[in-house]
Design a protein around this motif. Sequence first.
Motif, PDB file in Angstrom:
ATOM      1  N   SER A  82       0.572  -1.489   0.030  1.00 13.35           N
ATOM      2  CA  SER A  82       0.194   0.183  -0.226  1.00 13.35           C
ATOM      3  C   SER A  82       0.708   1.107   0.419  1.00 13.35           C
ATOM      4  N   PRO A  83       0.136   2.296  -0.477  1.00 12.51           N
ATOM      5  CA  PRO A  83       0.712   3.352  -0.214  1.00 12.51           C
ATOM      6  C   PRO A  83       1.454   3.936   0.686  1.00 12.51           C
ATOM      7  N   ILE A 143      -3.163   1.003  -7.818  1.00 11.97           N
ATOM      8  CA  ILE A 143      -2.401   2.491  -6.829  1.00 11.97           C
ATOM      9  C   ILE A 143      -1.824   1.545  -6.152  1.00 11.97           C
ATOM     10  N   ASP A 144      -3.314   1.890  -4.969  1.00  7.00           N
ATOM     11  CA  ASP A 144      -2.665   1.814  -3.695  1.00  7.00           C
ATOM     12  C   ASP A 144      -3.213   0.576  -3.557  1.00  7.00           C
ATOM     13  N   LEU A 160       1.540   0.849  -5.133  1.00  4.37           N
ATOM     14  CA  LEU A 160       2.739   1.801  -5.317  1.00  4.37           C
ATOM     15  C   LEU A 160       3.320   1.805  -3.693  1.00  4.37           C
ATOM     16  N   LEU A 215       7.190   0.424  -4.527  1.00  2.95           N
ATOM     17  CA  LEU A 215       8.063   1.435  -4.812  1.00  2.95           C
ATOM     18  C   LEU A 215       9.305   2.019  -3.183  1.00  2.95           C
ATOM     19  N   LEU A 260       3.592  -3.341 -14.776  1.00  2.00           N
ATOM     20  CA  LEU A 260       4.588  -2.426 -13.911  1.00  2.00           C
ATOM     21  C   LEU A 260       5.930  -2.214 -14.625  1.00  2.00           C
ATOM     22  N   ASN A 300       6.007   1.131 -16.769  1.00  2.00           N
ATOM     23  CA  ASN A 300       6.682   2.252 -15.843  1.00  2.00           C
ATOM     24  C   ASN A 300       8.420   1.944 -15.399  1.00  2.00           C
ATOM     25  N   PHE A 343       9.814   1.760 -11.412  1.00  2.99           N
ATOM     26  CA  PHE A 343       9.625  -0.127 -10.427  1.00  2.99           C
ATOM     27  C   PHE A 343      10.564  -0.752 -10.789  1.00  2.99           C
ATOM     28  N   TYR A 359      -4.562   3.561 -15.742  1.00  3.47           N
ATOM     29  CA  TYR A 359      -3.534   4.178 -16.626  1.00  3.47           C
ATOM     30  C   TYR A 359      -3.143   3.464 -17.097  1.00  3.47           C
TER      31      TYR A 359
END
Length: 323
Positions: free
Chosen positions: A61-62, A100-101, A104, A107, A127, A131, A134, A181
Amino acid sequence: MRVKILGSAAGGGFPQWNCACGNCRGLRSGTFRGKARSQTQVAISATSKNDAGSWYLLGASPDLRAQIEATPELHPQPGKEKEGIRQSPIAGAVLANADIDHVLGLLLLRELQPLRVYATDSIRRILCEDNSMFGMLQRVPGQATWTSFEPGIAFPLENPGGENSGLRCRALSLGTHYPAYVSPRRQSELRFGEASLGLIVEAKMVESSSGKRLAYMPAVPQIDNALLQEFESADVLLFDGTFWSDDELIRIQGSGQTALQMGHVPVSSAEGSLSRLAGLRHPRKIYLHINNTNPMLNEAGPEYAQVREAGWEIAEDGWEFEL
Ligand SMILES: [Zn+2]
């Protein structure tokens, strides 16, 4: 198996930074009878209490950095291993989708730490190929090891060195929608059955033994009989509690999508989870991934009472249990 719920809210958390719904305003002003929640995060381990061991994250999770700091079992223990001061009890993560949630936090785990990341080929391609951020997980050899799995086929959870944790996982294909996205061109190259998964985790060393079973289902677009059977064989069911009603977001913010359009069966109504899962006898039933608009967050309200009377619990950050 030990299970820790580090976060229990849907994307955005509770309160959500840009939300002035009744729940979020009430919580900020101190008049709300209920608890703040960070974004959904579950950690599992095959080790028993008082026994340091490896942990696996379901998603990342973020809010992961704060969630790790709030959880002593996930703190590094210098001197115990040959890795020195830079090490972690977190051995890996299993991804259920590419939201994303849900990803993320990977990272946030980038400090050259060895980690095994389990994902379907489709989610890994989104990913790692689309992106470039990553790539920070793969700056040095032996950092992130991406391991593919297919829905329906059980696989052992192993640490980056290949040691078996004693946990096995099997993914159920639940949703066919990739995050917004992901470009339409890329989506056309991906397998729909790998978009959104539920995870069944079992604590057992060998295929023949039967172990305790956790069902992690943060995004369930519909409930069919096959799914009901899977749930009945689980000891603990962590189920999609995102929205109370199908038109919840539209009513509160004046526009948007229905819960079902977003891939979440609502809690209430005849086709909702409270009614559809009422016949489950075996599992302990816990709602998680609860959106900040959901009225069942209000412990003084009738929705909260209805859920509790139906035998459900509503997950809170910091909960922990052994099964
Ligand atoms: Zn809100």
